[in-house]
Design a protein around this motif. Structure first.
Motif, mmCIF file in Angstrom:
data_model
loop_
_atom_site.group_PDB
_atom_site.id
_atom_site.type_symbol
_atom_site.label_atom_id
_atom_site.label_comp_id
_atom_site.label_asym_id
_atom_site.label_seq_id
_atom_site.Cartn_x
_atom_site.Cartn_y
_atom_site.Cartn_z
ATOM 1 N N GLY A 1 -12.814 -2.232 7.758
ATOM 2 C CA GLY A 1 -13.844 -1.820 8.415
ATOM 3 C C GLY A 1 -13.923 -0.599 8.976
ATOM 4 O O GLY A 1 -15.089 -0.148 9.533
ATOM 5 N N ALA A 2 -12.822 0.147 8.917
ATOM 6 C CA ALA A 2 -12.988 1.617 9.552
ATOM 7 C C ALA A 2 -13.305 2.540 8.599
ATOM 8 O O ALA A 2 -13.162 2.274 7.513
ATOM 9 C CB ALA A 2 -11.322 1.843 10.135
ATOM 10 N N PRO A 3 -14.146 3.568 9.244
ATOM 11 C CA PRO A 3 -14.655 4.507 8.347
ATOM 12 C C PRO A 3 -13.345 5.334 7.557
ATOM 13 O O PRO A 3 -12.297 5.617 8.338
ATOM 14 C CB PRO A 3 -15.396 5.483 9.263
ATOM 15 C CG PRO A 3 -14.784 5.179 10.659
ATOM 16 C CD PRO A 3 -14.340 3.927 10.594
ATOM 17 N N ALA A 4 -13.774 5.557 6.419
ATOM 18 C CA ALA A 4 -12.853 6.777 5.912
ATOM 19 C C ALA A 4 -12.589 8.215 6.407
ATOM 20 O O ALA A 4 -13.623 8.829 6.300
ATOM 21 C CB ALA A 4 -13.170 6.901 4.303
ATOM 22 N N LEU B 1 2.056 2.963 1.727
ATOM 23 C CA LEU B 1 1.874 2.641 2.933
ATOM 24 C C LEU B 1 1.823 1.069 3.667
ATOM 25 O O LEU B 1 2.362 0.952 4.782
ATOM 26 C CB LEU B 1 0.501 3.042 3.232
ATOM 27 C CG LEU B 1 0.061 4.706 3.477
ATOM 28 C CD1 LEU B 1 -1.257 4.875 3.744
ATOM 29 C CD2 LEU B 1 1.205 5.259 4.641
ATOM 30 N N ALA B 2 1.714 0.084 2.558
ATOM 31 C CA ALA B 2 1.744 -1.216 3.010
ATOM 32 C C ALA B 2 3.317 -1.444 3.141
ATOM 33 O O ALA B 2 3.575 -2.426 4.058
ATOM 34 C CB ALA B 2 1.260 -1.893 1.734
ATOM 35 N N GLY B 3 4.338 -0.640 2.602
ATOM 36 C CA GLY B 3 5.548 -0.767 2.785
ATOM 37 C C GLY B 3 6.163 -0.129 4.140
ATOM 38 O O GLY B 3 7.438 -0.269 4.470
ATOM 39 N N LEU B 4 5.189 0.757 4.719
ATOM 40 C CA LEU B 4 5.723 1.325 5.821
ATOM 41 C C LEU B 4 4.984 0.823 7.123
ATOM 42 O O LEU B 4 4.706 1.540 7.922
ATOM 43 C CB LEU B 4 5.306 2.937 5.562
ATOM 44 C CG LEU B 4 6.226 3.526 4.601
ATOM 45 C CD1 LEU B 4 5.655 5.053 4.277
ATOM 46 C CD2 LEU B 4 7.658 3.805 5.217
ATOM 47 N N ALA B 5 4.922 -0.372 7.181
ATOM 48 C CA ALA B 5 4.141 -1.101 8.309
ATOM 49 C C ALA B 5 2.640 -0.635 8.538
ATOM 50 O O ALA B 5 2.445 -0.592 9.588
ATOM 51 C CB ALA B 5 4.985 -0.889 9.422
ATOM 52 N N MET B 6 1.967 -0.323 7.433
ATOM 53 C CA MET B 6 0.593 -0.065 7.618
ATOM 54 C C MET B 6 -0.104 -0.834 6.330
ATOM 55 O O MET B 6 -0.808 -0.314 5.525
ATOM 56 C CB MET B 6 0.389 1.632 7.343
ATOM 57 C CG MET B 6 0.872 2.366 8.408
ATOM 58 S SD MET B 6 0.636 4.112 8.290
ATOM 59 C CE MET B 6 -1.067 4.386 8.370
ATOM 60 N N PRO B 7 0.172 -2.243 6.596
ATOM 61 C CA PRO B 7 -0.404 -2.904 5.325
ATOM 62 C C PRO B 7 -1.980 -2.993 5.089
ATOM 63 O O PRO B 7 -2.496 -3.180 3.988
ATOM 64 C CB PRO B 7 0.044 -4.485 5.806
ATOM 65 C CG PRO B 7 0.438 -4.257 7.149
ATOM 66 C CD PRO B 7 0.678 -2.978 7.535
ATOM 67 N N HIS B 8 -2.614 -2.707 6.353
ATOM 68 C CA HIS B 8 -4.020 -2.686 6.153
ATOM 69 C C HIS B 8 -4.718 -1.365 5.937
ATOM 70 O O HIS B 8 -6.062 -1.228 5.982
ATOM 71 C CB HIS B 8 -4.690 -3.471 7.400
ATOM 72 C CG HIS B 8 -4.214 -4.766 7.776
ATOM 73 N ND1 HIS B 8 -4.388 -5.782 6.877
ATOM 74 C CD2 HIS B 8 -3.328 -5.344 8.701
ATOM 75 C CE1 HIS B 8 -3.711 -6.876 7.204
ATOM 76 N NE2 HIS B 8 -3.036 -6.480 8.251
ATOM 77 N N SER B 9 -3.906 -0.367 5.960
ATOM 78 C CA SER B 9 -4.417 1.015 5.782
ATOM 79 C C SER B 9 -4.422 1.075 4.360
ATOM 80 O O SER B 9 -3.827 0.720 3.505
ATOM 81 C CB SER B 9 -3.595 2.083 6.389
ATOM 82 O OG SER B 9 -3.383 1.812 7.860
ATOM 83 N N ARG B 10 -5.469 2.090 3.990
ATOM 84 C CA ARG B 10 -5.683 2.672 2.596
ATOM 85 C C ARG B 10 -5.931 4.092 2.661
ATOM 86 O O ARG B 10 -6.670 4.652 3.543
ATOM 87 C CB ARG B 10 -7.065 1.978 2.215
ATOM 88 C CG ARG B 10 -7.284 2.141 0.635
ATOM 89 C CD ARG B 10 -7.994 0.985 0.142
ATOM 90 N NE ARG B 10 -9.393 0.704 0.713
ATOM 91 C CZ ARG B 10 -10.448 1.413 0.546
ATOM 92 N NH1 ARG B 10 -10.486 2.168 -0.539
ATOM 93 N NH2 ARG B 10 -11.468 1.096 1.143
ATOM 94 N N VAL B 11 -5.606 4.846 1.741
ATOM 95 C CA VAL B 11 -5.774 6.239 1.617
ATOM 96 C C VAL B 11 -6.813 6.558 0.378
ATOM 97 O O VAL B 11 -6.842 5.883 -0.610
ATOM 98 C CB VAL B 11 -4.369 7.101 1.101
ATOM 99 C CG1 VAL B 11 -4.809 8.573 0.530
ATOM 100 C CG2 VAL B 11 -3.715 7.169 2.473
ATOM 101 N N GLU B 12 -7.693 7.283 0.688
ATOM 102 C CA GLU B 12 -8.808 7.938 -0.390
ATOM 103 C C GLU B 12 -8.671 9.352 -0.671
ATOM 104 O O GLU B 12 -8.175 10.039 0.212
ATOM 105 C CB GLU B 12 -10.276 7.522 0.145
ATOM 106 C CG GLU B 12 -10.620 6.046 0.125
ATOM 107 C CD GLU B 12 -12.004 5.737 0.349
ATOM 108 O OE1 GLU B 12 -12.726 6.967 0.762
ATOM 109 O OE2 GLU B 12 -12.495 4.690 0.465
ATOM 110 N N VAL B 13 -8.821 9.629 -1.713
ATOM 111 C CA VAL B 13 -8.720 11.202 -2.286
ATOM 112 C C VAL B 13 -9.915 11.482 -2.801
ATOM 113 O O VAL B 13 -10.470 10.970 -3.887
ATOM 114 C CB VAL B 13 -7.784 11.369 -3.323
ATOM 115 C CG1 VAL B 13 -7.710 12.838 -3.448
ATOM 116 C CG2 VAL B 13 -6.346 11.030 -2.851
ATOM 117 N N GLY B 14 -10.862 12.140 -2.109
ATOM 118 C CA GLY B 14 -12.376 12.699 -2.476
ATOM 119 C C GLY B 14 -12.191 14.156 -3.378
ATOM 120 O O GLY B 14 -11.515 15.050 -2.780
#
Length: 585
Positions: free
Chosen positions: A446-449, A394-407
C-alpha cells in the motif's frame, strides 16, 4: 583471497598483523579502537589515496603489507599482470603487495618483489577486492550509480553493447563538433587556408629535394676551385702511378713498391720475416693502384663549366628564398609543406565537404539511436530480473513486505546533451544512452514506490545495499568483499538476518566485515578484535584473534558492555550456537 594483512605506523595502530581466512572474517572493537584504520590500510594496499595526516610521527612512515593467494580466472589475470609489469609471484603462487606512506606524503608501492607505480596496486585491487561502506550507500542514491549498478547486473553482453554505443557516440560528437567549428569559423579558416596555399604554390614551383642545399653547396665549391683541384689530383696521380707528363727517370710509388716487394721476396727463403713484409708491400701496391684509378675517374669527372656554376648559383638563391620563409633547410621546407597539406584538409570549409559531414552526422546519429534503443531494451529486461532478485533477498533480511522496483525511463532533453529519437521517443542522449535509472522502494503493501533517497531509512538502505551485493555476488565479481559498518542503524531480527546473509555470501567469497553488532559477529569463521592500549605514553592499538571463551566475552561486551557478566556470556554463547547451526544448514 587475502591471507594476511600487516599494518605498521597507521593511525593508532603501531604494528599489528591480521591473519585472515576464507569465509567470513569479522573485525570488532570499542569505538575509537582503530577498526577504521584496518579498512584504511586495505584501501592503501590496493592503490587508495594516501593521507599523510594518518601516519604516526614515530617511525615517520606507515607500511601496509599483504599476501594474496588466488585461484581461477582472478589468479590468471593478476599473475599475468604482475609478471608483465616485472614482478614475480612467490613459489607457492601467492603474491606479495606493500605500500609505504611517509609523514611528508611520499608514497611507494611494491608488487611481486618489484617497485611499481601505485596505480598497479589499484589495477590488482579492481580484480580482487570490493569495499562497501556507508559512503557506498550514499553513492547508491545517485542516479548515475544506480544506472551503473543495473548495467553491471545485466552482464558481459550488455557491457559489449554499451562499449559499442560509447564508441559510436564519441565519433558522432566528434564529427558534430568538427562540422560546427568549420561553419562557425569559416572566414578565419578560409583566410588561413589561402596563406597555406600561397606557400605551397611557391614551394611546388621550386620543388626542393631532400638534402639538396648541402649537395649544391658542395658542387659549387668544386666548380669554383676546379683548376686547383685538377692540379692537385694530377700531381697526386703522377706521384703514385706516373703519367703522360712525368719524367722518364722519375720513379713512381707503384714502381718503387714493386721493386721493394721483389727485393724482399728474393730473401724470404733466408728469413721468413722478410716474406711477411713482402706480402704487406704487395697489399700496399694494390691499395695505391686503387687510389690511382679513383684519381683518374675524379679527373675525368671534374668540370669547370661556367654555365653549370651559374645554374648552381641560381638554384641556391631559389632555395634560400624558401629557407628564409619556411625552415632552416630544404628538409624543413619539405616537412612544412607536408604539414600545410594536412592543415588544408582540416581547414577545408567547402560546400561539398560540409555536405559530406552533414551526411556523416546523420549516419552516425542513426547508429547511436539504434544502439541506444537496444541498450534501453536490455536495461528494461535486466531491471525486471534485478528487482525480483533484490526483493527476494530483502525478504530474507527481515523486510518481507518490502519490494524494490527499478524504473528505466527516457531521459528528458536538456541543455547539456543533444536529443535523438530513440524507439520513437525524443530523449537526451549521452555516452551511456538515453535512459534514467531509478531504484524505488515500496516499504510495505500500500505504500507508494519512492526513490531510495526518499523512501529508505538508514537501516533499510543498509539492507538494500547488502541485498544488491548478494545478488551481484551470485554473478561473479571480486573474490574478496569488505563491508565497513554497513549494518549501521540495524538491530534485532534484522541484524541476525544480515549476519546470516553475510555468512551465505562467505560460502563463495572471502568476506571481511567491520561491525558493532554481536548478531553479525556471531556468524564469523574468524573473529578479530581491535583493542586499544593506553598504558604507555602513546595510545596504540593491536589486533588479536579470539576464540571460544574469549569470543563469548567479546560478544557479551558488544551485547551489554559487560564482558564478565555471566548472563551476558550465556546470551553470547547461545547466539554463537544459533549461528553455528545456521552455518551448517
Amino acid at each position: 583471497m587475502l591471507e594476511e594483512l600487516r599494518i605498521t605506523g597507521l593511525g593508532v595502530i603501531e604494528d599489528t598483523t591480521l591473519p585472515l581466512t576464507g569465509g567470513m572474517n569479522v573485525i570488532t572493537g570499542e569505538t575509537g579502537a582503530g577498526k577504521t584504520m584496518v579498512v584504511t590500510g586495505l584501501g592503501l594496499l590496493f592503490g587508495g589515496r594516501a593521507d599523510a595526516g594518518r601516519v604516526r610521527a614515530e617511525p615517520g612512515r606507515a607500511v601496509v603489507e599483504g599476501r594474496l593467494r588466488l585461484a581461477g580466472r582472478a589468479a590468471e589475470t593478476v599473475c599475468a599482470r604482475v609478471i608483465d609489469a616485472g614482478g614475480e609471484p612467490d613459489e607457492d603462487g601467492s603474491v606479495l603487495l606493500s605500500r609505504t606512506v611517509t609523514t611528508e606524503g611520499r608514497s611507494r608501492a611494491h608488487l611481486g618483489g618489484r617497485s611499481m607505480p601505485v596505480s598497479m596496486l589499484g589495477e590488482v585491487g579492481e580484480q580482487v577486492l570490493a569495499v562497501h561502506g556507508q559512503s557506498d550507500q550514499l553513492r547508491l542514491l545517485r542516479p548515475a550509480e544506480q544506472r551503473a549498478a543495473l548495467d553491471r547486473f545485466a552482464g558481459p553482453e550488455h557491457e559489449k553493447l554499451l562499449d559499442a554505443l560509447r564508441e559510436v557516440y564519441s565519433r558522432w560528437r566528434s564529427v558534430v563538433d568538427d562540422l560546427a567549428g568549420r561553419r562557425r569559423n569559416a572566414r578565419e579558416r578560409n583566410r588561413e587556408a589561402d596563406l597555406l596555399r600561397l606557400g605551397l604554390d611557391e614551394i611546388t614551383q621550386v620543388d626542393p629535394q631532400p638534402g639538396e642545399d648541402d649537395e649544391l653547396k658542395a658542387e659549387a665549391q668544386r666548380l669554383e676551385h676546379a683548376e686547383g683541384l685538377r692540379t692537385a689530383a694530377r700531381l697526386a696521380q703522377q706521384c703514385v702511378a706516373g703519367g703522360m707528363e712525368a719524367a722518364e727517370d722519375t720513379p713512381d710509388a707503384t714502381t718503387l713498391l714493386g721493386t721493394a716487394r721483389r727485393t724482399l721476396d728474393g730473401q724470404s727463403g733466408t728469413d721468413p720475416a722478410l716474406g711477411e713484409l713482402a706480402t704487406r708491400l704487395e697489399e700496399a701496391a694494390t691499395l695505391v693502384a686503387d687510389v690511382s684509378a679513383e684519381l683518374s675517374t675524379y679527373l675525368a669527372g671534374l668540370d669547370a663549366d661556367p654555365a653549370r656554376l651559374q645554374a648552381v648559383y641560381e638554384r641556391r638563391v631559389a632555395l634560400r628564398a624558401l629557407t628564409r620563409k619556411y625552415a632552416d633547410d630544404t628538409d624543413g621546407v619539405i616537412a612544412w609543406a607536408e604539414r600545410a597539406r594536412a592543415q588544408l584538409s582540416e581547414l577545408d570549409s567547402s560546400d561539398e565537404l560540409l555536405d559530406e559531414l552533414d551526411r556523416e552526422v546523420a549516419r552516425l546519429a542513426g547508429e547511436v539511436a539504434d544502439l541506444a534503443g537496444r541498450v534501453s531494451v536490455a536495461r528494461q529486461e535486466a531491471a525486471t530480473r534485478f528487482a525480483a532478485q533484490v526483493t527476494t533477498e530483502l525478504a530474507g533480511l527481515a523486510m518481507p513486505h518490502s519490494r524494490v522496483e527499478v524504473g528505466v525511463l527516457p531521459r528528458p532533453v536538456g541543455k547539456s546533451e543533444p536529443g535523438l529519437a530513440v524507439n520513437g521517443v525524443e530523449v537526451g542522449i549521452g555516452p551511456d544512452g538515453g535512459d534514467e535509472v531509478e531504484l524505488r522502494l515500496l516499504a510495505h503493501p500500500g505504500a507508494p514506490a519512492l526513490p531510495l533517497q526518499r523512501g529508505a531509512s538508514g537501516g533499510e538502505l543498509s539492507r538494500v545495499m547488502l541485498a544488491i551485493e548478494v545478488v551481484f555476488a551470485g554473478s561473479g565479481g571480486p573474490p574478496t568483499l569488505v563491508f565497513d559498518e554497513v549494518d549501521a542503524g540495524v538491530g534485532g531480527q534484522a541484524a541476525v538476518e544480515i549476519g546470516r546473509r553475510l555468512a551465505r555470501l562467505a560460502r563463495s567469497h572471502q568476506v571481511l566485515v567491520v561491525t558493532h553488532l554481536p548478531q553479525v559477529a556471531a556468524f564469523a569463521d574468524r573473529h578479530l578484535v581491535v583493542a586499544k592500549d593506553t598504558g604507555g605514553a602513546v595510545t596504540t592499538s593491536g589486533v588479536r584473534v579470539v576464540e571460544d571463551t574469549e569470543r563469548a566475552r567479546e560478544l557479551a561486551r558488544m551485547l551489554a558492555g559487560l564482558p564478565d557478566s555471566d548472563l551476558g556470556i550465556a546470551h553470547a554463547e547461545e547466539l554463537l550456537a544459533v549461528a553455528a547451526r545456521e552455518r551448517r544448514a
